[in-house]
Structure formats: C-alpha cells, structure tokens
Write a protein that holds these residues in place. Structure first.
Motif, PDB file in Angstrom:
ATOM      1  N   TYR A  24       0.551  11.593 -14.933  1.00 55.38           N
ATOM      2  CA  TYR A  24      -0.143  10.964 -16.060  1.00 55.38           C
ATOM      3  C   TYR A  24      -1.647  10.902 -15.792  1.00 55.38           C
ATOM      4  O   TYR A  24      -2.461  11.256 -16.638  1.00 55.38           O
ATOM      5  N   ILE A  25      -2.013  10.466 -14.599  1.00 57.06           N
ATOM      6  CA  ILE A  25      -3.429  10.310 -14.245  1.00 57.06           C
ATOM      7  C   ILE A  25      -4.137  11.667 -14.206  1.00 57.06           C
ATOM      8  O   ILE A  25      -5.293  11.778 -14.594  1.00 57.06           O
ATOM      9  N   GLU A  26      -3.430  12.701 -13.799  1.00 65.39           N
ATOM     10  CA  GLU A  26      -4.027  14.040 -13.786  1.00 65.39           C
ATOM     11  C   GLU A  26      -4.272  14.561 -15.196  1.00 65.39           C
ATOM     12  O   GLU A  26      -5.249  15.257 -15.452  1.00 65.39           O
ATOM     13  N   ALA A  27      -3.412  14.177 -16.140  1.00 63.74           N
ATOM     14  CA  ALA A  27      -3.514  14.681 -17.507  1.00 63.74           C
ATOM     15  C   ALA A  27      -4.410  13.835 -18.408  1.00 63.74           C
ATOM     16  O   ALA A  27      -4.798  14.290 -19.485  1.00 63.74           O
ATOM     17  N   HIS A  28      -4.726  12.613 -18.012  1.00 58.79           N
ATOM     18  CA  HIS A  28      -5.503  11.698 -18.846  1.00 58.79           C
ATOM     19  C   HIS A  28      -6.655  11.100 -18.048  1.00 58.79           C
ATOM     20  O   HIS A  28      -6.636  11.102 -16.829  1.00 58.79           O
ATOM     21  N   ARG A  29      -7.589  10.549 -18.768  1.00 61.69           N
ATOM     22  CA  ARG A  29      -8.704   9.853 -18.110  1.00 61.69           C
ATOM     23  C   ARG A  29      -8.289   8.393 -17.954  1.00 61.69           C
ATOM     24  O   ARG A  29      -8.270   7.649 -18.924  1.00 61.69           O
ATOM     25  N   ALA A  30      -7.963   8.004 -16.747  1.00 61.60           N
ATOM     26  CA  ALA A  30      -7.510   6.634 -16.471  1.00 61.60           C
ATOM     27  C   ALA A  30      -8.565   5.919 -15.647  1.00 61.60           C
ATOM     28  O   ALA A  30      -9.127   6.488 -14.708  1.00 61.60           O
ATOM     29  N   PHE A  31      -8.840   4.652 -16.006  1.00 60.01           N
ATOM     30  CA  PHE A  31      -9.859   3.850 -15.335  1.00 60.01           C
ATOM     31  C   PHE A  31      -9.277   2.486 -15.001  1.00 60.01           C
ATOM     32  O   PHE A  31      -8.481   1.944 -15.764  1.00 60.01           O
ATOM     33  N   VAL A  32      -9.706   1.923 -13.877  1.00 63.77           N
ATOM     34  CA  VAL A  32      -9.137   0.685 -13.359  1.00 63.77           C
ATOM     35  C   VAL A  32     -10.238  -0.347 -13.139  1.00 63.77           C
ATOM     36  O   VAL A  32     -11.309  -0.019 -12.637  1.00 63.77           O
ATOM     37  N   ALA A  33      -9.956  -1.597 -13.508  1.00 65.38           N
ATOM     38  CA  ALA A  33     -10.827  -2.729 -13.166  1.00 65.38           C
ATOM     39  C   ALA A  33     -10.234  -3.372 -11.924  1.00 65.38           C
ATOM     40  O   ALA A  33      -9.082  -3.810 -11.933  1.00 65.38           O
ATOM     41  N   VAL A  34     -11.019  -3.392 -10.860  1.00 60.48           N
ATOM     42  CA  VAL A  34     -10.558  -3.929  -9.582  1.00 60.48           C
ATOM     43  C   VAL A  34     -11.306  -5.220  -9.296  1.00 60.48           C
ATOM     44  O   VAL A  34     -12.525  -5.284  -9.446  1.00 60.48           O
ATOM     45  N   GLY A  35     -10.574  -6.221  -8.878  1.00 53.89           N
ATOM     46  CA  GLY A  35     -11.163  -7.522  -8.606  1.00 53.89           C
ATOM     47  C   GLY A  35     -11.936  -7.562  -7.310  1.00 53.89           C
ATOM     48  O   GLY A  35     -11.702  -6.784  -6.393  1.00 53.89           O
ATOM     49  N   ALA A  36     -12.852  -8.489  -7.259  1.00 52.57           N
ATOM     50  CA  ALA A  36     -13.616  -8.772  -6.039  1.00 52.57           C
ATOM     51  C   ALA A  36     -13.454 -10.265  -5.771  1.00 52.57           C
ATOM     52  O   ALA A  36     -12.754 -10.956  -6.497  1.00 52.57           O
ATOM     53  N   ASP A  37     -14.092 -10.753  -4.759  1.00 54.59           N
ATOM     54  CA  ASP A  37     -14.052 -12.177  -4.433  1.00 54.59           C
ATOM     55  C   ASP A  37     -12.616 -12.649  -4.242  1.00 54.59           C
ATOM     56  O   ASP A  37     -11.898 -12.087  -3.445  1.00 54.59           O
ATOM     57  N   GLU A  38     -12.185 -13.631  -5.031  1.00 60.80           N
ATOM     58  CA  GLU A  38     -10.850 -14.210  -4.832  1.00 60.80           C
ATOM     59  C   GLU A  38      -9.729 -13.243  -5.185  1.00 60.80           C
ATOM     60  O   GLU A  38      -8.575 -13.464  -4.833  1.00 60.80           O
ATOM     61  N   HIS A  39     -10.035 -12.144  -5.888  1.00 60.25           N
ATOM     62  CA  HIS A  39      -8.998 -11.188  -6.280  1.00 60.25           C
ATOM     63  C   HIS A  39      -8.867 -10.047  -5.273  1.00 60.25           C
ATOM     64  O   HIS A  39      -7.978  -9.214  -5.403  1.00 60.25           O
TER      65      HIS A  39
END
Length: 134
Positions: A24-39
């Motif tokens: 799926y990721i190879e066929a589509h443009r996928a983006f992730v929000a990654v936490g910082a600090d307490e996450h």
C-alpha cells in the motif's frame, strides 16, 4: 486504524480487511505524524494521498490525541502535497463520524457515495478539498 473508536461496533467491517502495509505504501503517498515529548516517537496519525484520481484515501488520528490539531496539520500537509503534485482538487469519501471534521477543515460536500455491502452497508458523504494555487 483498526484501534480507532470511530470504527467500533457496526463500523468495524469497513476496516476489517484493510491493510496499510508495504504494498500500500509503495503504491500511495502515505505520511505519518509522529509524537515527540510525552509521546516519544509514537505514531499519532497518518494519511494517504492518491494522485490519480486525486483522493484522500485514509486519514486517522489516534483517539487519545484527537482535538489537539493533529488532524488539521495532516490536512494542511495533504493540501501542500496536492498542490506540489499539481492537483486542484482532492476527493474524500468520509466515514460518517468524520464528516464534521472534514467540513471544519474546509472540505465542501459534493455528493454521496452509495453503500457497498457487505463491508460498507451505509451511504457515505463525499467531500472535496479545493486546492488553490500558491
């Protein structure tokens, strides 16, 4: 995605067979929000942008961090990516509980996607983000 409270109960069937894996990721443009600090590097949300035909295929924010602006940031990022790809519109077939979110983030209701049983036995609102040039 399957842990989302928005897909509990009668809505669970809609994502039961859906898999966001390497293909799926190879066929589509996928983006992730990654936490910082307490996450501490935890995935807080993600979205996928399909370029042809232009569609926001997925957008999820973890239940425990909703209401903190992560969804709005993901939408803004999607709009920037769409603009960079030369798109002027991006369609969204909304999950019923998410339709107010899309409206609040600037999407315009354009129609209704009819039910597709057995996975999705209900009609869903269709929206469109209009992507103005810079």
């Amino acid at each position: 995605m399957r842990a989302s409270g928005a897909y509990e109960g009668k809505y669970a069937a809609a994502v039961a067979g859906y898999r966001v894996g390497p293909d799926y990721i190879e066929a589509h443009r996928a983006f992730v929000a990654v936490g910082a600090d307490e996450h501490g590097g935890r995935v807080l949300g993600f979205y996928s942008l399909v370029l042809a035909p232009p569609e926001l295929d997925l957008l999820f924010v973890a239940d425990d961090v909703q209401g903190r602006g992560i969804g709005r940031l993901l939408v803004a990022h999607m709009q920037s990516e769409a603009r960079a790809a030369g798109l002027d519109r991006v369609k969204v077939v909304s999950h019923l509980p998410a339709q107010d979110f899309y409206h609040r983030t600037g999407a315009v209701r354009t129609g209704t996607a009819l039910a597709n049983p057995p996975a999705v036995p209900w009609d869903r609102p269709e929206f469109e983000f209009r992507i103005p040039p810079e």
